[in-house]
Scaffold this active site. Structure first.
Site, PDB file in Angstrom:
ATOM      1  N   HIS A 156       0.835  -1.215   0.000  1.00 26.97           N
ATOM      2  CA  HIS A 156       0.000   0.000   0.000  1.00 26.97           C
ATOM      3  C   HIS A 156       0.864   1.257   0.000  1.00 26.97           C
ATOM      4  CE1 HIS A 156      -3.133  -2.878   1.098  1.00 26.97           C
ATOM      5  NE2 HIS A 156      -2.269  -3.326   2.002  1.00 26.97           N
ATOM      6  N   SER A 275      13.078  20.687 -16.818  1.00 24.58           N
ATOM      7  CA  SER A 275      11.913  21.540 -17.029  1.00 24.58           C
ATOM      8  C   SER A 275      12.324  22.731 -17.878  1.00 24.58           C
ATOM      9  CB  SER A 275      11.400  22.008 -15.672  1.00 24.58           C
ATOM     10  OG  SER A 275      10.661  23.195 -15.818  1.00 24.58           O
TER      11      SER A 275
END
Ligand code: ARG
Length: 484
Positions: A156, A275
């Site tokens: 999880h 970026s």
């Protein structure tokens, strides 16, 4: 215009599909992918027709020579046509006159296209299989370098139990191993020849289907001529196997993205991006694209399944739009597999950060409960003791305090304090899990050597298939050379 002054292509086209739907009907552009396949299929068919005396030797020689010229001119030089099969035939007739039309004796575009798709797809699938083998080799190398590199394991996405980088890498190796097996399996079903089925009902000519199959490197024929001309389950099966592989890759990519995010590893610059505005950024874009390829593969599968569903026997033109789904899927998944292999193979794992994080969130708690259970405390009770310890901390003191509250006797009367301390150590925890397939270094070494053996076996299996194709190409070339 041909030797006898009749422009047959014009005759045919004048009447049919010369209208506004012409480009909708044509697959000529997409068929570039099967240009070489169609030439091979034409050659094998013509050789067989000559061997059977269905076409005269001299005419067969002329057709084969014309095909050679068509090949040199390339797909872009083909005349207009509904598809590559028609265009190549037209080009042959343009070069040698109406006798070129004998090439299409005893066949149909239906068996022809099915053969071309199988001929080309098997090459593409070989590439994907190679890529899976390459990925497995990189994962095995990562494992070999990191049998002792402790890392946190998650369920999880929460800290769960410590493991090692090698154990993690080999988990993917064994999944991808099954992907290799599925693709090899699919390959063997792709690699059978539909040629000779003609439109679907066979042909009255005395064709030798086994011979064309052999000349084209197929392992045999698809016997039933309706099945041969119309079935595309091999496309679904292949795309299904590709979807399964792509799903595996998406998980691998996601793991690497998360690990990069947590500083567990650094991706090589070749597999990262930056970026356009934020100069400090090193982004795992490449792996995000690998993750996304599952969409291409499953999309291809869905497109195929939707197109094929409910098609009546035998041939329907819907099949023309089915094929590109498989091409798109196989291209995307092969590339993603190679990129994933490069990314995982070049990443630098940060052993210190991994070790520091391996015990986070009391990841060794299960081991403490196991220790109490081994000492005779019912596992459920042991679970409660350690759950209560977890609320206080993740050290010996916390466990001792919890034991005092929940057990009749002090902790020391059940377990040796040194054993508890050891269990709390992530490396010790890993070392204690040494049964088959576990993370302990000796168990991992065994899995690794097994993995290397299977890798070698799959390499050999693949080489046997590629060698068979190369031998068939040589055989066909020799037959053609002997006739032109
Ligand atoms: N281009 C077609 C395909 O990809 C093959 C042509 C068969 N045409 C036909 N009218 N039966 O399936």
């Amino acid at each position: 215009m041909t030797g006898d002054g009749i422009d047959r292509t014009a005759v045919r086209r004048d009447r049919f599909s010369g209208g506004p739907a012409r480009s909708f009907l044509s697959s000529l552009a997409a068929d570039e992918r099967i240009f070489a396949a169609d030439l091979a299929v034409d050659r094998a068919h013509v050789v067989m027709l000559a061997e059977r005396g269905i076409v005269e030797g001299a005419v067969a020689g002329e057709i084969l020579a014309a095909l050679e010229a068509v090949e040199s001119a390339g797909h872009d030089a083909l005349p207009d046509g509904e598809d590559v099969h028609e265009a190549i035939e037209t080009a042959v007739i343009e070069r040698m006159g109406p006798d070129g039309g004998r090439m299409h004796t005893a066949r149909s575009r239906n068996d022809e296209v099915a053969t071309c798709i199988r001929y080309r797809l098997r090459e593409d699938v070989i590439e994907t299989i190679e890529a899976t083998i390459g990925l497995r080799a990189r994962l095995a190398d990562v494992a070999a370098d990191h049998t002792g590199t402790i890392m946190p394991g998650y369920t999880h996405l929460q800290p769960a139990q410590p493991t090692t980088v090698a154990h993690w890498a080999l988990s993917y190796e064994s999944t991808v191993r099954r992907d290799t097996a599925r693709l090899l399996d699919a390959y063997d079903r792709i690699n059978r020849s539909p040629l000779g089925a003609a439109a679907f009902a066979g042909t009255p000519f005395d064709v030798d289907r086994e011979r064309t199959a052999e000349l084209l490197g197929f392992d045999g024929v698809i016997e039933n001529s309706i099945d041969a001309a119309s079935s595309r389950d091999f496309l679904l099966e292949t795309t299904g196997a590709l979807s399964t592989l792509a799903t595996t890759l998406s998980g691998l990519a996601e793991d690497l993205i998360v690990f990069a995010n947590r500083g567990f590893l650094e991706l090589d610059d070749d597999y990262a991006s930056t970026s356009s505005i934020m100069p400090q950024k090193k982004n795992p874009d490449t792996l995000e694209l690998v993750r996304a390829v599952a969409g291409d593969a499953v999309g291809g599968f869905a497109g195929l399944a939707t197109t094929l569903k409910g098609l009546p026997r035998a041939y329907n033109r819907d099949l023309q739009r089915a094929t590109p789904h498989a091409w798109d899927a196989v291209d995307a998944v092969s590339e993603a597999t190679r990129v994933a292999a490069g990314a995982v193979g070049t990443a630098e794992w940060d052993g210190e950060t991994l070790a520091a994080e391996a015990g986070a969130g009391f990841s060794t708690a299960t081991g403490v409960a196991d220790l109490l259970a081994a000492a005779g405390v019912p596992f459920r009770t042991a679970h409660e003791v350690v759950a209560s310890a977890a609320e206080r901390g993740a050290d010996f003191g916390a466990v001792a305090a919890a034991a005092e509250e929940h057990l009749e006797d002090p902790l020391e009367s059940y377990v040796d304090p040194a054993a508890v301390e050891a269990t709390l150590d992530p490396a010790e925890s890993v070392a204690s899990r040494s049964s088959t397939g576990g993370p302990a270094p000796e168990a991992v070494e065994e899995t690794l050597s097994d993995a290397r053996g299977r890798l070698e076996a799959d390499r050999e299996g693949l080489a046997a298939r590629t060698d068979a194709l190369a031998a068939a190409r040589d055989r066909l070339d020799a037959e053609v050379d002997a006739r032109v």
